[in-house]
Design a protein around this motif. Structure first.
Motif, mmCIF file in Angstrom:
data_model
loop_
_atom_site.group_PDB
_atom_site.id
_atom_site.type_symbol
_atom_site.label_atom_id
_atom_site.label_comp_id
_atom_site.label_asym_id
_atom_site.label_seq_id
_atom_site.Cartn_x
_atom_site.Cartn_y
_atom_site.Cartn_z
ATOM 1 N N SER A 212 0.213 -7.910 16.516
ATOM 2 C CA SER A 212 -0.470 -7.057 15.561
ATOM 3 C C SER A 212 0.107 -7.265 14.159
ATOM 4 C CB SER A 212 -0.304 -5.595 15.981
ATOM 5 O OG SER A 212 -1.118 -4.770 15.199
ATOM 6 N N TYR A 213 -0.482 -6.584 13.207
ATOM 7 C CA TYR A 213 0.042 -6.587 11.843
ATOM 8 C C TYR A 213 0.980 -5.396 11.672
ATOM 9 C CZ TYR A 213 -3.688 -9.910 10.906
ATOM 10 O OH TYR A 213 -4.512 -11.003 10.929
ATOM 11 N N PRO A 214 2.009 -5.533 10.860
ATOM 12 C CA PRO A 214 2.928 -4.407 10.660
ATOM 13 C C PRO A 214 2.294 -3.307 9.812
ATOM 14 C CG PRO A 214 3.533 -6.237 9.235
ATOM 15 C CD PRO A 214 2.415 -6.725 10.129
ATOM 16 N N ASP A 215 2.711 -2.080 10.059
ATOM 17 C CA ASP A 215 2.221 -0.945 9.276
ATOM 18 C C ASP A 215 2.474 -1.144 7.782
ATOM 19 O OD1 ASP A 215 1.257 0.476 11.457
ATOM 20 O OD2 ASP A 215 3.120 1.591 11.736
ATOM 21 N N ALA A 216 3.556 -1.832 7.457
ATOM 22 C CA ALA A 216 3.909 -2.061 6.049
ATOM 23 C C ALA A 216 2.803 -2.810 5.307
ATOM 24 C CB ALA A 216 5.223 -2.823 5.947
ATOM 25 N N LEU A 217 2.050 -3.660 5.997
ATOM 26 C CA LEU A 217 0.948 -4.383 5.357
ATOM 27 C C LEU A 217 -0.099 -3.407 4.834
ATOM 28 C CD1 LEU A 217 -0.674 -6.988 4.705
ATOM 29 C CD2 LEU A 217 -1.638 -6.768 7.000
ATOM 30 N N PHE A 218 -0.437 -2.422 5.638
ATOM 31 C CA PHE A 218 -1.468 -1.464 5.250
ATOM 32 C C PHE A 218 -0.933 -0.469 4.228
ATOM 33 C CE2 PHE A 218 -2.502 -3.307 9.299
ATOM 34 C CZ PHE A 218 -3.760 -3.808 9.031
ATOM 35 N N ASP A 219 0.349 -0.157 4.322
ATOM 36 C CA ASP A 219 0.979 0.658 3.278
ATOM 37 C C ASP A 219 0.870 -0.059 1.932
ATOM 38 O OD1 ASP A 219 1.738 2.487 5.239
ATOM 39 O OD2 ASP A 219 3.799 1.697 5.375
ATOM 40 N N GLU A 220 1.102 -1.376 1.943
ATOM 41 C CA GLU A 220 1.043 -2.165 0.713
ATOM 42 C C GLU A 220 -0.395 -2.270 0.188
ATOM 43 O OE1 GLU A 220 2.844 -4.415 -2.410
ATOM 44 O OE2 GLU A 220 3.500 -2.866 -1.021
ATOM 45 N N LEU A 221 -1.365 -2.387 1.075
ATOM 46 C CA LEU A 221 -2.771 -2.378 0.648
ATOM 47 C C LEU A 221 -3.103 -1.077 -0.071
ATOM 48 C CD1 LEU A 221 -4.698 -3.905 3.686
ATOM 49 C CD2 LEU A 221 -4.497 -4.869 1.396
ATOM 50 N N GLU A 222 -2.629 0.023 0.469
ATOM 51 C CA GLU A 222 -2.877 1.322 -0.173
ATOM 52 C C GLU A 222 -2.171 1.394 -1.529
ATOM 53 O OE1 GLU A 222 -3.723 4.378 3.460
ATOM 54 O OE2 GLU A 222 -1.612 3.894 3.061
ATOM 55 N N ARG A 223 -0.957 0.894 -1.584
ATOM 56 C CA ARG A 223 -0.215 0.927 -2.845
ATOM 57 C C ARG A 223 -0.891 0.067 -3.909
ATOM 58 N NH1 ARG A 223 3.070 -1.655 -6.003
ATOM 59 N NH2 ARG A 223 3.183 -3.541 -4.752
ATOM 60 N N LEU A 224 -1.273 -1.151 -3.529
ATOM 61 C CA LEU A 224 -1.896 -2.068 -4.488
ATOM 62 C C LEU A 224 -3.267 -1.582 -4.958
ATOM 63 C CD1 LEU A 224 -0.925 -5.482 -2.877
ATOM 64 C CD2 LEU A 224 -0.092 -4.561 -5.049
ATOM 65 N N SER A 225 -4.015 -0.972 -4.050
ATOM 66 C CA SER A 225 -5.353 -0.499 -4.429
ATOM 67 C C SER A 225 -5.296 0.856 -5.131
ATOM 68 C CB SER A 225 -6.257 -0.415 -3.200
ATOM 69 O OG SER A 225 -5.815 0.601 -2.327
ATOM 70 N N GLY A 226 -4.181 1.540 -4.997
ATOM 71 C CA GLY A 226 -4.045 2.837 -5.643
ATOM 72 C C GLY A 226 -4.822 3.944 -4.971
ATOM 73 N N ARG A 227 -5.193 3.730 -3.705
ATOM 74 C CA ARG A 227 -5.940 4.752 -2.970
ATOM 75 C C ARG A 227 -5.653 4.619 -1.481
ATOM 76 N NH1 ARG A 227 -12.133 4.170 -2.157
ATOM 77 N NH2 ARG A 227 -11.463 5.553 -0.525
ATOM 78 N N PRO A 228 -5.818 5.696 -0.753
ATOM 79 C CA PRO A 228 -5.593 5.626 0.699
ATOM 80 C C PRO A 228 -6.731 4.877 1.391
ATOM 81 C CG PRO A 228 -6.337 7.812 0.080
ATOM 82 C CD PRO A 228 -6.142 7.043 -1.205
#
Length: 89
Positions: free
Chosen positions: A24-40
């Motif tokens: 699977s992909y690590p949770d940190a990847l999706f945390d980073e997507l949220e951070r970079l996009s500026g939205r949940p």
């Protein structure tokens, strides 16, 4: 171009084996997507192009995203739709 199409199509017959073995992909990847996009991701509309077996699709949906998955290769969509039934394929 025919070689590229043949290579791409070669993955379909092994979709179930790939899904069973692929980590699977690590949770940190999706945390980073949220951070970079500026939205949940919760409530976001997401297009997953080249969705394969739906690993990222499932994880995005698990974070509350509304996911539309696109996978042109044979074999993958059937495998993916079973693993991520809440998503549109």
């Amino acid at each position: 171009m025919d070689d590229v199409k043949a290579h791409a199509a070669s993955f379909g017959p092994v979709a179930a084996q790939y899904q069973a073995a692929r980590p699977s992909y690590p949770d940190a990847l999706f945390d980073e997507l949220e951070r970079l996009s500026g939205r949940p991701l919760a409530g976001a509309d997401v297009l997953d192009v080249g969705a394969g077996t739906g690993i990222a699709t499932r994880l995005l949906a698990g974070r509350g995203a509304r996911v539309v998955a696109v996978e042109p290769s044979g074999g993958w969509p059937r495998c993916s739709a079973r693993s991520a039934p809440r998503c549109r394929w």
